[in-house]
Write a protein that holds these residues in place. Sequence first.
Motif, PDB file in Angstrom:
ATOM      1  N   GLY A   1       0.788  -1.223   0.000  1.00 53.02           N
ATOM      2  CA  GLY A   1       0.000   0.000   0.000  1.00 53.02           C
ATOM      3  C   GLY A   1       0.819   1.272   0.000  1.00 53.02           C
ATOM      4  N   VAL A   2       2.131   1.165   0.032  1.00 50.35           N
ATOM      5  CA  VAL A   2       2.996   2.345   0.045  1.00 50.35           C
ATOM      6  C   VAL A   2       2.869   3.082  -1.283  1.00 50.35           C
ATOM      7  CG1 VAL A   2       5.398   3.133   0.112  1.00 50.35           C
ATOM      8  CG2 VAL A   2       4.636   1.333   1.658  1.00 50.35           C
ATOM      9  N   ASP A   3       2.543   4.365  -1.200  1.00 52.35           N
ATOM     10  CA  ASP A   3       2.441   5.194  -2.406  1.00 52.35           C
ATOM     11  C   ASP A   3       3.837   5.563  -2.881  1.00 52.35           C
ATOM     12  OD1 ASP A   3      -0.330   5.210  -2.526  1.00 52.35           O
ATOM     13  OD2 ASP A   3      -0.492   6.964  -1.205  1.00 52.35           O
ATOM     14  N   LEU A   4       4.107   5.344  -4.151  1.00 54.20           N
ATOM     15  CA  LEU A   4       5.402   5.672  -4.728  1.00 54.20           C
ATOM     16  C   LEU A   4       5.380   7.050  -5.378  1.00 54.20           C
ATOM     17  CD1 LEU A   4       6.239   2.214  -6.343  1.00 54.20           C
ATOM     18  CD2 LEU A   4       7.094   3.151  -4.190  1.00 54.20           C
ATOM     19  N   VAL A   5       4.412   7.264  -6.273  1.00 51.15           N
ATOM     20  CA  VAL A   5       4.255   8.542  -6.956  1.00 51.15           C
ATOM     21  C   VAL A   5       2.767   8.808  -7.077  1.00 51.15           C
ATOM     22  CG1 VAL A   5       4.664   9.826  -9.102  1.00 51.15           C
ATOM     23  CG2 VAL A   5       6.370   8.186  -8.310  1.00 51.15           C
ATOM     24  N   GLY A   6       2.276   9.833  -6.447  1.00 55.47           N
ATOM     25  CA  GLY A   6       0.850  10.144  -6.512  1.00 55.47           C
ATOM     26  C   GLY A   6       0.023   8.976  -5.996  1.00 55.47           C
ATOM     27  N   ASN A   7      -0.908   8.486  -6.813  1.00 54.00           N
ATOM     28  CA  ASN A   7      -1.752   7.355  -6.434  1.00 54.00           C
ATOM     29  C   ASN A   7      -1.177   6.009  -6.867  1.00 54.00           C
ATOM     30  OD1 ASN A   7      -3.706   8.923  -5.208  1.00 54.00           O
ATOM     31  ND2 ASN A   7      -4.814   9.251  -7.124  1.00 54.00           N
TER      32      ASN A   7
ATOM     33  N   LEU B   1       0.375  -1.731  -7.455  1.00 56.41           N
ATOM     34  CA  LEU B   1       0.133  -1.432  -8.860  1.00 56.41           C
ATOM     35  C   LEU B   1       1.393  -1.702  -9.691  1.00 56.41           C
ATOM     36  CD1 LEU B   1      -1.776  -0.390 -11.039  1.00 56.41           C
ATOM     37  CD2 LEU B   1      -0.975   1.917 -10.511  1.00 56.41           C
ATOM     38  N   VAL B   2       2.540  -1.301  -9.176  1.00 55.09           N
ATOM     39  CA  VAL B   2       3.799  -1.541  -9.882  1.00 55.09           C
ATOM     40  C   VAL B   2       4.054  -3.046 -10.004  1.00 55.09           C
ATOM     41  CG1 VAL B   2       6.308  -1.238  -9.782  1.00 55.09           C
ATOM     42  CG2 VAL B   2       4.790   0.678  -9.233  1.00 55.09           C
TER      43      VAL B   2
END
Length: 133
Positions: A73-79, A84-85
């Motif tokens: 759940g850590v946000d990397l860039v924005g949302n 997702l990555v």
Amino acid sequence: MATDKRTKDPTPPDGNGGDEPIKDAAYVAMHSDPRFIELKRRLYRFIFPMSLAFMAWYLLYVLMSAFGRDIMGVDLVGNVNVALVFGILQFVSTFGIAVLYTRYANRNFDQTAAELREELQNGANATAEEANR
């Protein structure tokens, strides 16, 4: 009237429009050909390790999604978060494996496979088998 697929002749066509079926004996003889055995060995040498690596990678994704929710759940860039990555990288790795396999096949067995197929279509193995009798 539709034909029942179970009643069709199981002998595969020769690749020349299906005019002359290849004899089953030629296929049986091909399985003992050292070149065919080497082709299978090369194929398995790529498929098994790559399949295991991909399954491990996919299992990591599933386990992280189930038990590593804080990390995923850590946000990397924005949302865009780690989950997702990871998901996008699953698709990238799938296409990467397909490209690697294509290159591997072109280098390691396409030429030999074409030669063996040509022999089957021309009946070279059937002739060799008759000579061995």
